[in-house]
Design a protein around this motif. Structure first.
Motif, short mmCIF file in Angstrom:
data_model
loop_
_atom_site.label_atom_id
_atom_site.label_comp_id
_atom_site.label_asym_id
_atom_site.label_seq_id
_atom_site.Cartn_x
_atom_site.Cartn_y
_atom_site.Cartn_z
N ALA A 73 73.28 55.05 78.37
CA ALA A 73 73.64 54.68 79.74
C ALA A 73 75.00 53.97 79.80
CB ALA A 73 72.56 53.80 80.35
N CYS A 74 75.33 53.17 78.78
CA CYS A 74 76.55 52.35 78.79
C CYS A 74 77.31 52.49 77.47
CB CYS A 74 76.21 50.89 79.05
SG CYS A 74 75.17 50.60 80.49
N PRO A 75 77.88 53.65 77.19
CA PRO A 75 78.54 53.84 75.89
C PRO A 75 79.76 52.95 75.68
CG PRO A 75 78.98 55.69 77.38
CD PRO A 75 77.91 54.86 78.02
N ARG A 76 80.52 52.68 76.73
CA ARG A 76 81.71 51.83 76.58
C ARG A 76 81.33 50.40 76.25
NH1 ARG A 76 85.85 53.71 81.47
NH2 ARG A 76 86.15 55.88 80.74
N MET A 77 80.29 49.90 76.91
CA MET A 77 79.84 48.54 76.63
C MET A 77 79.42 48.41 75.17
SD MET A 77 76.56 46.47 78.18
CE MET A 77 75.43 47.41 77.12
N TRP A 78 78.68 49.41 74.67
CA TRP A 78 78.20 49.35 73.29
C TRP A 78 79.34 49.52 72.28
CZ3 TRP A 78 74.02 47.58 71.06
CH2 TRP A 78 72.90 47.33 71.86
N ALA A 79 80.39 50.22 72.68
CA ALA A 79 81.56 50.32 71.80
C ALA A 79 82.16 48.93 71.58
CB ALA A 79 82.59 51.27 72.40
N GLY A 80 82.20 48.14 72.65
CA GLY A 80 82.70 46.77 72.53
C GLY A 80 81.77 45.90 71.71
N ILE A 81 80.44 46.06 71.93
CA ILE A 81 79.46 45.27 71.17
C ILE A 81 79.58 45.59 69.68
CG2 ILE A 81 76.99 44.96 70.74
CD1 ILE A 81 76.55 45.34 73.74
N ASP A 82 79.74 46.86 69.34
CA ASP A 82 79.86 47.25 67.94
C ASP A 82 81.10 46.64 67.29
OD1 ASP A 82 77.52 48.72 68.08
OD2 ASP A 82 78.53 50.61 68.51
N LYS A 83 82.16 46.55 68.06
CA LYS A 83 83.38 45.93 67.52
C LYS A 83 83.15 44.45 67.24
CE LYS A 83 86.79 49.06 69.57
NZ LYS A 83 87.93 49.19 70.54
N LEU A 84 82.45 43.78 68.16
CA LEU A 84 82.15 42.36 67.96
C LEU A 84 81.23 42.15 66.76
CD1 LEU A 84 81.60 41.16 71.65
CD2 LEU A 84 83.54 40.65 70.16
N ASP A 85 80.26 43.05 66.60
CA ASP A 85 79.33 42.93 65.48
C ASP A 85 80.04 43.14 64.14
OD1 ASP A 85 77.21 42.38 67.09
OD2 ASP A 85 76.45 44.43 67.17
N ALA A 86 81.16 43.89 64.18
CA ALA A 86 81.89 44.16 62.95
C ALA A 86 82.70 42.95 62.48
CB ALA A 86 82.82 45.36 63.14
N VAL A 87 82.91 41.98 63.40
CA VAL A 87 83.65 40.77 63.03
C VAL A 87 82.77 39.91 62.13
CG1 VAL A 87 84.73 38.66 63.91
CG2 VAL A 87 84.93 40.81 65.20
N PRO A 88 83.30 39.43 60.99
CA PRO A 88 82.50 38.60 60.08
C PRO A 88 81.93 37.38 60.78
CG PRO A 88 84.56 39.26 59.04
CD PRO A 88 84.65 39.67 60.48
N LYS A 89 80.65 37.10 60.54
CA LYS A 89 79.98 35.96 61.17
C LYS A 89 80.25 34.69 60.38
CE LYS A 89 77.89 38.61 64.19
NZ LYS A 89 78.41 39.92 63.75
N VAL A 90 80.30 33.56 61.10
CA VAL A 90 80.50 32.28 60.43
C VAL A 90 79.22 31.88 59.72
CG1 VAL A 90 82.21 31.54 62.13
CG2 VAL A 90 79.80 30.99 62.48
N SER A 91 79.34 31.01 58.73
CA SER A 91 78.17 30.56 57.98
C SER A 91 77.29 29.68 58.85
CB SER A 91 78.61 29.78 56.74
OG SER A 91 79.26 28.58 57.13
N LYS A 92 76.04 29.48 58.42
CA LYS A 92 75.10 28.66 59.18
C LYS A 92 75.59 27.22 59.29
CE LYS A 92 70.21 27.45 59.44
NZ LYS A 92 68.86 27.61 58.82
N SER A 93 76.17 26.67 58.20
CA SER A 93 76.66 25.29 58.23
C SER A 93 77.82 25.15 59.21
CB SER A 93 77.11 24.86 56.83
OG SER A 93 78.16 25.70 56.36
N THR A 94 78.70 26.14 59.24
CA THR A 94 79.81 26.12 60.19
C THR A 94 79.31 26.19 61.61
OG1 THR A 94 81.28 27.19 58.57
CG2 THR A 94 81.95 27.26 60.89
N SER A 95 78.29 27.03 61.84
CA SER A 95 77.71 27.16 63.17
C SER A 95 77.07 25.85 63.64
CB SER A 95 76.67 28.28 63.17
OG SER A 95 76.08 28.42 64.43
N GLU A 96 76.40 25.16 62.72
CA GLU A 96 75.77 23.89 63.08
C GLU A 96 76.82 22.83 63.40
OE1 GLU A 96 72.65 23.01 63.65
OE2 GLU A 96 72.15 25.14 63.45
N LYS A 97 77.91 22.80 62.63
CA LYS A 97 79.00 21.85 62.91
C LYS A 97 79.61 22.14 64.28
CE LYS A 97 80.31 21.04 58.07
NZ LYS A 97 81.38 21.23 57.05
N ARG A 98 79.72 23.41 64.61
CA ARG A 98 80.28 23.78 65.90
C ARG A 98 79.37 23.33 67.04
NH1 ARG A 98 81.78 29.93 66.33
NH2 ARG A 98 83.33 29.21 64.81
#
Length: 211
Positions: free
Chosen positions: A33-58
């Motif tokens: 239903a929303c291919p363009r939206m999911w293209a953007g989501i996939d790009k965001l998911d491809a970005v490396p995630k911060v560690s749990k400790s970094t997330s907690e500090k944030r």
């Protein structure tokens, strides 16, 4: 070709697999239903995630920002409320700072899977009440799916099949059926999968990792 499932009491491990199967179907429907939206989501998911400790500090840092914004907002709100006409801009800025501070301080966590969790519980409760003494058979043939000699659905109307580690969820426009791989008689899951693949109109998804 014919494949028969003799239903037995459903094991608890299937509950989480049912949830992920439903989530997969919902995702694929949304992707269509929303291919363009999911293209953007996939790009965001491809970005490396911060560690749990970094997330907690944030999160802790955002709480400090939130407390500061609430205090700042209150300092602006009080005179703004007392003289709203003369200090309308101050009142608006104070309200915005206060609301933003509340969000930063409490950081509400939205659960996008809440609806799917409720649907999982609703479906699972029905399968958990399966009468062990009642022999229920589900038979797959090229013509369709049969339950105790009554046709459930013609095979050409089956839309998707999700193969999980222990479960199989099949979905069509007006219904679905959840099966345990261990209930398959006189055949194995790979043979059944090949049979399903012989129907080109059927969309097949795999969630083989433990869930």
């Amino acid at each position: 070709m014919k494949f028969t499932f003799l239903l037995s009491p459903y094991e608890e491990l299937g509950r989480s697999q049912l949830f992920y199967a439903l989530k997969k179907l919902a995702e694929m429907k949304s992707r269509k239903a929303c291919p363009r939206m999911w293209a953007g989501i996939d790009k965001l998911d491809a970005v490396p995630k911060v560690s749990k400790s970094t997330s907690e500090k944030r999160r802790k840092r955002y709480k400090v920002y939130g407390a500061f914004l609430i205090i700042l907002g209150l300092f602006a709100l009080i005179p703004g409320v007392m003289a709203p006409k003369e200090l309308l801009a101050v009142l608006i800025v104070g309200a915005a700072a206060f609301l933003l501070g509340v969000v930063y301080l409490f950081q509400p966590r939205i659960n996008p899977d809440q609806r799917l969790q409720k649907e999982t519980e609703r479906i699972w409760s029905g399968y958990k009440t399966l009468d062990e003494g009642k022999r229920t058979t589900v038979v797959f043939q090229d013509t369709g799916i049969w339950e105790n000699d009554q046709m459930l659905v013609a095979f050409e109307d089956v839309l998707q099949a999700v193969f999980c580690q222990d479960m199989i969820l099949l979905n069509w426009e007006k219904g679905f059926i959840l099966l345990q791989k261990k209930d398959l008689q006189d055949a194995d899951a790979d043979q059944f999968l090949n049979f399903m693949k012989s129907h080109p109109s059927l969309e097949i998804y795999h969630l083989e990792s433990p869930v």
